[in-house]
Design an enzyme around this catalytic site. Structure first.
Site, PDB file in Angstrom:
ATOM      1  CG  HIS A 161       9.626  -5.383  -1.544  1.00  0.00           C
ATOM      2  ND1 HIS A 161       9.087  -5.561  -2.801  1.00  0.00           N
ATOM      3  CD2 HIS A 161       8.574  -5.119  -0.726  1.00  0.00           C
ATOM      4  CE1 HIS A 161       7.774  -5.423  -2.740  1.00  0.00           C
ATOM      5  NE2 HIS A 161       7.433  -5.154  -1.482  1.00  0.00           N
ATOM      6  CG  LEU A 198      10.059   1.623   6.118  1.00  0.00           C
ATOM      7  CD1 LEU A 198      11.063   2.755   5.917  1.00  0.00           C
ATOM      8  CD2 LEU A 198      10.559   0.659   7.198  1.00  0.00           C
ATOM      9  NE  ARG A 199       1.004  -0.232   5.502  1.00  0.00           N
ATOM     10  CZ  ARG A 199       1.316  -1.060   4.496  1.00  0.00           C
ATOM     11  NH1 ARG A 199       2.289  -0.732   3.656  1.00  0.00           N
ATOM     12  NH2 ARG A 199       0.669  -2.182   4.303  1.00  0.00           N
ATOM     13  CG  ASN A 226       2.060   0.007  -0.591  1.00  0.00           C
ATOM     14  OD1 ASN A 226       3.087   0.228   0.034  1.00  0.00           O
ATOM     15  ND2 ASN A 226       1.342  -1.093  -0.414  1.00  0.00           N
ATOM     16  CE  LYS A 261       5.845  -3.200  -6.172  1.00  0.00           C
ATOM     17  NZ  LYS A 261       5.613  -3.479  -4.773  1.00  0.00           N
ATOM     18  CG  HIS A 313       2.258  -6.771  -6.704  1.00  0.00           C
ATOM     19  ND1 HIS A 313       2.270  -6.916  -5.337  1.00  0.00           N
ATOM     20  CD2 HIS A 313       1.364  -7.702  -7.163  1.00  0.00           C
ATOM     21  CE1 HIS A 313       1.432  -7.876  -4.973  1.00  0.00           C
ATOM     22  NE2 HIS A 313       0.873  -8.370  -6.066  1.00  0.00           N
ATOM     23  CG  HIS A 349       6.463  -9.630  -3.556  1.00  0.00           C
ATOM     24  ND1 HIS A 349       5.750  -9.799  -4.714  1.00  0.00           N
ATOM     25  CD2 HIS A 349       6.102  -8.418  -3.075  1.00  0.00           C
ATOM     26  CE1 HIS A 349       4.996  -8.731  -4.913  1.00  0.00           C
ATOM     27  NE2 HIS A 349       5.188  -7.886  -3.934  1.00  0.00           N
ATOM     28  CG  LEU A 395      -2.266 -10.570  -1.674  1.00  0.00           C
ATOM     29  CD1 LEU A 395      -3.190  -9.399  -1.957  1.00  0.00           C
ATOM     30  CD2 LEU A 395      -2.732 -11.805  -2.457  1.00  0.00           C
ATOM     31  CG  ASP A 455       6.038  -7.715   0.575  1.00  0.00           C
ATOM     32  OD1 ASP A 455       5.922  -6.475   0.543  1.00  0.00           O
ATOM     33  OD2 ASP A 455       5.139  -8.487   0.187  1.00  0.00           O
ATOM     34  CG  HIS A 481      -1.363  -5.051   7.423  1.00  0.00           C
ATOM     35  ND1 HIS A 481      -2.078  -4.173   6.642  1.00  0.00           N
ATOM     36  CD2 HIS A 481      -0.438  -5.608   6.614  1.00  0.00           C
ATOM     37  CE1 HIS A 481      -1.616  -4.209   5.402  1.00  0.00           C
ATOM     38  NE2 HIS A 481      -0.610  -5.067   5.353  1.00  0.00           N
ATOM     39  CB  ALA A 486      -2.315  -9.114   1.756  1.00  0.00           C
TER      40      ALA A 486
HETATM   41  O1  DOR Z   1       1.304  -9.011   1.563  1.00  0.00           O
HETATM   42  C1  DOR Z   1       1.499  -7.909   1.070  1.00  0.00           C
HETATM   43  N1  DOR Z   1       1.440  -6.756   1.786  1.00  0.00           N
HETATM   44  N2  DOR Z   1       1.742  -7.845  -0.236  1.00  0.00           N
HETATM   45  C2  DOR Z   1       1.818  -6.691  -0.884  1.00  0.00           C
HETATM   46  O2  DOR Z   1       1.975  -6.718  -2.085  1.00  0.00           O
HETATM   47  C3  DOR Z   1       1.629  -5.404  -0.184  1.00  0.00           C
HETATM   48  C4  DOR Z   1       1.885  -5.515   1.253  1.00  0.00           C
HETATM   49  C5  DOR Z   1       1.356  -4.322   2.023  1.00  0.00           C
HETATM   50  O3  DOR Z   1       1.466  -3.206   1.507  1.00  0.00           O
HETATM   51  O4  DOR Z   1       0.857  -4.494   3.133  1.00  0.00           O
HETATM   52 ZN    ZN Z   2       5.443  -5.224  -0.891  1.00  0.00          ZN
END
Ligand code: DOR
Ligand code: ZN
Length: 348
Positions: A17, A20-21, A45, A103, A140, A178, A223, A251, A255, A267
């Protein structure tokens, strides 16, 4: 090497899990992951999300192109389920051979979940097909009702969504991602063998006091949110128990500094740069370093019905300091443990 320094050699781990963006972030995330892991389950996502096999194939290609020449990494792709995901879309994903899961993001639950599922019944046709063809259902697990306390959202999800879902789809392979609570540990332990869970490094090392006591520390905000210490202890117990239903999933999510250190911070914790070292630290603190290999290198592969890796990595109990930041695009990425000690290190 000093012969008194404890070392541990493991089959190369995978990360089941990771975020990578995309775009400029990939150079950092992909190469950090590749220094440690053989394979990674790549979360979908993005904006817009990865909702079909063509998008997954293109994203996979961008990830591979971001790899440094001397590194290898096998990105295992995941589809993002929406209210409109059809059985046919799921069939194509399974047939591709490179999509390994789909997912569930309940709409509004977390980062980039706006296109997520508004009612679990909307994905029943997709789940029927997944139950038939063996594509893993990755979850999730949080209720999104604004009246439900944020610390109770996982527990309520188990009662209201997951328990009925498992009885409707007894053969569906599910990863409860997670997990953060004792209730989730209990649920997975007593469920059938089609149900497993990932556990992050930050939920093993920290609890909500680290986030909130003595000041708000936004780099611990993730999260599902960090819970009480009793839940942290339950996660440590599960991860180090040798139970094959619990396996690694960082996870890790990058950011930019300005989005984390903000009046409304987002998050996610960035751990990919030192993930296996941090897991080693948590396992060693629990006197269970001998249980790390099963958790990090075997049980995830077994659950996804993929061969175990064959290469080895070695870690030593040697302290190093995490960097203050990484450069990312035109901002900074502050990693978990920035400028603090990490007690184990990976030997190149
Ligand atoms: O803390 C988190 N960041 N929880 C998630 O479910 C998504 C993730 C994110 O995509 O940055
Ligand atoms: Zn995640």
């Amino acid at each position: 090497m000093n012969s008194a320094t404890p070392t541990v050699t493991l089959v190369q781990p995978d990360d089941w899990h990771i975020h990578l963006r995309d775009g400029p972030a990939l150079a950092r995330t992909v190469n950090d992951a590749a220094k440690q892991f053989g394979r990674v389950i790549v979360m979908p996502n993005l904006l817009p999300p990865v909702t079909n096999t063509v998008q997954a194939q293109q994203y996979r290609q961008r990830i591979i192109e971001a790899l440094d020449l001397q590194l290898t990494l096998d990105p295992l792709m995941v589809l993002y389920l929406t209210d409109n995901t059809s059985a046919d879309t799921v069939r194509q994903a399974k047939q591709s051979g490179f999509v390994h899961a789909a997912k569930l993001y309940p709409a509004g639950a977390t980062t980039h979940s706006d296109s997520g599922v508004t009612d679990i019944k909307n994905i029943y046709p997709a789940l029927e097909e997944m139950q038939k063809n063996g594509l893993v259902f990755s979850i999730h697990g949080e209720i999104t009702d604004s009246h439900v306390d944020i610390f109770d959202r996982e527990e309520k999800f188990i009662d209201q969504i997951l328990t009925p879902l498992v009885s409707d789809f007894p053969e569906l392979k599910i990863v409860f991602e997670h997990i953060t609570t004792q209730q989730a540990v209990d649920f997975v332990q007593s469920a059938n063998d089609n149900i497993a869970a990932t556990i992050t490094i930050h939920h093993l090392l920290y609890n909500r006091n680290h986030l909130l006591a003595g000041g708000i520390r936004p780099h611990y905000y993730c999260l599902p949110i960090l819970k009480r210490e009793l839940h942290q202890k339950s996660l440590i117990q599960a991860a180090t128990s040798g139970n094959k239903k619990f396996f690694i999933g960082t996870d890790s999510a990058p950011h930019p500094q300005h989005s984390k250190e903000s009046a409304c911070g987002c998050a996610g914790a960035y751990t990919a740069f030192a993930a296996i070292e941090l897991y080693a630290e948590a396992f060693d603190l629990a006197n269970a370093i001998d249980k790390l290999e099963g958790f990090a290198s075997f049980y995830g592969a077994d659950f996804y019905q993929l061969p175990r890796n064959t290469q080895l990595i070695t870690l030593q109990k040697k302290t190093w300091q995490a960097p203050s930041h990484f450069d990312m695009s035109d901002d900074k990425l502050i990693p978990l443990r920035a400028q603090q000690d990490i007690l184990w290190s990976l030997i190149d």
